[in-house]
Design an enzyme around this catalytic site. Structure first.
Site, mmCIF file in Angstrom:
data_model
loop_
_atom_site.group_PDB
_atom_site.id
_atom_site.type_symbol
_atom_site.label_atom_id
_atom_site.label_comp_id
_atom_site.label_asym_id
_atom_site.label_seq_id
_atom_site.Cartn_x
_atom_site.Cartn_y
_atom_site.Cartn_z
ATOM 1 N N CYS A 1 3.529 5.198 10.073
ATOM 2 C CA CYS A 1 4.267 4.403 9.076
ATOM 3 C C CYS A 1 5.769 4.626 9.077
ATOM 4 C CB CYS A 1 3.697 4.693 7.697
ATOM 5 S SG CYS A 1 1.937 4.406 7.613
ATOM 6 N N GLU B 1 0.829 -1.201 0.000
ATOM 7 C CA GLU B 1 0.000 0.000 0.000
ATOM 8 C C GLU B 1 0.863 1.251 0.000
ATOM 9 O OE1 GLU B 1 -3.412 0.288 -0.151
ATOM 10 O OE2 GLU B 1 -2.490 2.221 -0.591
ATOM 11 N N GLY C 1 11.129 20.486 9.114
ATOM 12 C CA GLY C 1 10.235 20.668 10.256
ATOM 13 C C GLY C 1 10.795 20.010 11.491
ATOM 14 N N ASN D 1 9.210 3.990 1.862
ATOM 15 C CA ASN D 1 9.038 4.752 3.105
ATOM 16 C C ASN D 1 10.375 5.158 3.710
ATOM 17 O OD1 ASN D 1 6.320 4.847 2.943
ATOM 18 N ND2 ASN D 1 5.888 3.548 4.716
HETATM 19 C C1 UGA Z 1 3.362 7.586 4.371
HETATM 20 C C2 UGA Z 1 3.754 7.517 2.891
HETATM 21 O O1 UGA Z 1 3.839 8.837 2.339
HETATM 22 C C3 UGA Z 1 2.746 6.678 2.093
HETATM 23 O O2 UGA Z 1 3.189 6.568 0.751
HETATM 24 C C4 UGA Z 1 2.637 5.301 2.727
HETATM 25 O O3 UGA Z 1 1.666 4.492 2.068
HETATM 26 C C5 UGA Z 1 2.231 5.450 4.179
HETATM 27 O O4 UGA Z 1 3.220 6.263 4.872
HETATM 28 C C6 UGA Z 1 2.151 4.066 4.777
HETATM 29 O O5 UGA Z 1 3.184 3.390 4.854
HETATM 30 O O6 UGA Z 1 1.047 3.610 5.084
HETATM 31 P P1 UGA Z 1 1.656 9.104 5.763
HETATM 32 O O7 UGA Z 1 2.313 8.537 6.983
HETATM 33 O O8 UGA Z 1 0.177 9.153 5.681
HETATM 34 O O9 UGA Z 1 2.131 8.278 4.450
HETATM 35 O O10 UGA Z 1 2.144 10.607 5.643
HETATM 36 P P2 UGA Z 1 3.096 11.558 4.798
HETATM 37 O O11 UGA Z 1 2.244 12.585 4.182
HETATM 38 O O12 UGA Z 1 4.023 10.845 3.922
HETATM 39 O O13 UGA Z 1 3.902 12.245 5.995
HETATM 40 C C7 UGA Z 1 4.640 11.493 6.935
HETATM 41 C C8 UGA Z 1 5.376 12.423 7.888
HETATM 42 O O14 UGA Z 1 6.431 13.120 7.232
HETATM 43 C C9 UGA Z 1 4.508 13.511 8.513
HETATM 44 O O15 UGA Z 1 4.902 13.677 9.852
HETATM 45 C C10 UGA Z 1 4.840 14.753 7.706
HETATM 46 O O16 UGA Z 1 4.627 15.962 8.400
HETATM 47 C C11 UGA Z 1 6.321 14.523 7.458
HETATM 48 N N1 UGA Z 1 6.825 15.228 6.269
HETATM 49 C C12 UGA Z 1 6.351 14.910 5.035
HETATM 50 C C13 UGA Z 1 7.816 16.191 6.413
HETATM 51 O O17 UGA Z 1 8.271 16.491 7.551
HETATM 52 N N2 UGA Z 1 8.304 16.811 5.305
HETATM 53 C C14 UGA Z 1 7.852 16.513 4.066
HETATM 54 O O18 UGA Z 1 8.352 17.117 3.081
HETATM 55 C C15 UGA Z 1 6.840 15.553 3.927
#
Ligand code: UGA
Length: 433
Positions: A258, A149, A251, A206
């Site tokens: 995940c 996923e 950040g 990931n």
């Molecule tokens: C993440 C992956 O992006 C998905 O592709 C994957 O399916 C999912 O894990 C999973 O394994 O189920 P998610 O945890 O929903 O998805 O969130 P993201 O939007 O990727 O963000 C994860 C973390 O990274 C958050 O804390 C976000 O704030 C942080 N982040 C994200 C940053 O600090 N900088 C960024 O540029 C992007």
């Protein structure tokens, strides 16, 4: 096709609803009867944009049903998708007990040629272990496959309807054909590989994203020390088509259910196979240390949090979700309490969490920032970053705005008299063209 998705957590419900929206007959199966009752009434027990609407629609059409009964859902299923939780084990690896329990439960009811696909994040080798559990409890031929996923919370429905890619790990042409046909309406980019490669692709995607975030966070730390601005660095660096300019937001470090878990699991597996001296064994530690380090720096910059009213904005781990797993708020709020601040919190969706300790949670953003000394933006919810903070600016008072997501126009706030703190940013407003 008749499909049963087992495990009605976040991934399971979205997957079931999307398959049903494509016109398949779908069962969502979960041993938690309360969840089944709630989902049967199209009530989703967590916040995810557009999901409740999709459940209502597909249930109205009769394409989606929920059950706790294996003998009801499994016998007709052409495809069984396992989407149960895979918690971390005490030794840092992954605990597969729920996946194996599903194997035991489905085995007696399998029909011939069913595909049992694992969507839960699991390491290579899991399908062999699963088949060992099923063997002996069934006399029919079936196949196992891997269906990792890649959806993100907060945009899960859209990510599933319009995926960048669908990865299918299987061992036979009939299995690839069936799974390819199922996903063909969603994307042309369907990747057929071995189950082991599919499972590894999930962990590496990931781990790469977590590394990327850690990388830009460390660049931001250096920018703080050498007069560079990380946002300008990203702009310049991201124009290289090999690098790209997205997913580069520095950040407080990554959170959620995940990245922290998957990175630690990959590190565990690498140690287990004698490859422990690698990147994956460092990322988690760097990410974890980050919050403490930045909080200590903020405490110093504002002249001590003690006695100050601090508004913590954004309590989820990211926008568009009410999920607080590994959310920065779980560390930041108790730490601010320890430092003697009066902490007020706001989030558009998150409900009260005991682990915050002392926090005056308000439903109204304007009330949360009234007469504030320090505002800390932890999550870039649209209503937070578009709020007119000038409304609560008191010219006679020193007020701090800590923008941990670098989403505000720093110069605008400096001009309004705020003491602005970003991540790796230099606020040289005079020099802006
Ligand atoms: C993440 C992956 O992006 C998905 O592709 C994957 O399916 C999912 O894990 C999973 O394994 O189920 P998610 O945890 O929903 O998805 O969130 P993201 O939007 O990727 O963000 C994860 C973390 O990274 C958050 O804390 C976000 O704030 C942080 N982040 C994200 C940053 O600090 N900088 C960024 O540029 C992007």
């Amino acid at each position: 096709m008749t499909i049963t998705v087992i495990g009605t957590g976040f991934v399971g419900v979205v997957t079931a609803a999307v398959y049903a929206s494509l016109g398949h007959q779908v069962w969502g199966l979960d041993i938690d009867e309360k969840k089944v009752a709630s989902l049967s009434a199209s009530r989703v027990p967590f916040y995810e944009p557009n999901l409740e609407e999709m459940l209502t629609e597909t249930q109205k059409k009769g394409n989606l049903k929920f059950s706790s009964d294996y003998s009801q859902a499994i016998p007709d299923s052409d495809l069984i998708v396992i989407a149960v939780g895979t918690p971390s084990a005490l030794d840092g690896g992954v605990d597969l007990k729920y996946v194996m329990a599903v194997g035991e439960s489905i085995a007696p009811y399998l029909k011939a040629d069913t595909i049992v696909a694992v969507k839960s994040t699991v390491p290579p080798g899991t399908l062999t272990a699963l088949a060992a559990v099923i063997e002996g409890k069934t006399s029919v031929d079936y196949e196992t496959a891997s269906l990792p996923e890649f959806l993100r919370e907060g945009s899960a429905v859209n990510d599933t309807l319009h995926p960048d890619r669908v990865v299918i790990g299987a061992r036979s042409k009939p299995a690839f054909d069936k799974l390819n046909a199922l996903h063909a309406p969603l994307t042309e980019n369907i990747i057929n590989i071995s189950p082991e490669s599919a499972q590894m692709a999930k962990y590496s995607a990931n781990a790469y994203l977590a590394t990327r975030i850690t990388f830009i966070n460390q660049i931001a730390d250096l920018c703080e020390k050498n007069g560079a601005d990380v946002e300008e660095v990203v702009k310049a660096m991201g124009s290289d088509s090999r690098i790209g300019s997205h997913y580069w937001y520095p950040g407080l470090g990554y959170g959620g259910s995940c990245f922290p878990k998957d990175v630690q699991e990959l590190a565990y597996f690498s140690r287990k196979v004698g490859e422990g001296d690698n990147l994956f064994n460092k990322i988690h530690e760097l990410n974890q240390k980050r919050l403490g380090k930045l909080l200590a720096a903020y405490d110093q910059k504002v002249g001590g949090m003690k006695g100050k009213k601090v508004a913590v904005l954004g309590l989820a781990f990211k926008p568009h979700t009410d999920d607080t797993r590994e959310a920065p708020s779980l560390y930041v709020v108790p730490k601010l309490n320890e430092l003697g601040a009066r902490v007020v919190g706001y989030d558009p969706k998150v409900l009260w969490q005991d682990s915050w300790g002392k926090l005056h949670q308000l439903e109204d953003l304007a009330a949360a920032v009234e007469d504030v000394d320090v505002i800390m933006i932890l999550v870039e919810w649209p209503d937070i970053i578009s709020f007119d903070f000038n409304l609560v600016r008191q010219p006679q008072k020193i007020q701090w705005l800590i923008d941990t997501r670098n989403r505000l126009d720093a110069c605008q706030f400096v001009q309004q008299g705020w003491q602005y703190i970003g991540v790796g940013r230099q606020v040289n407003c005079d020099q802006k063209k």
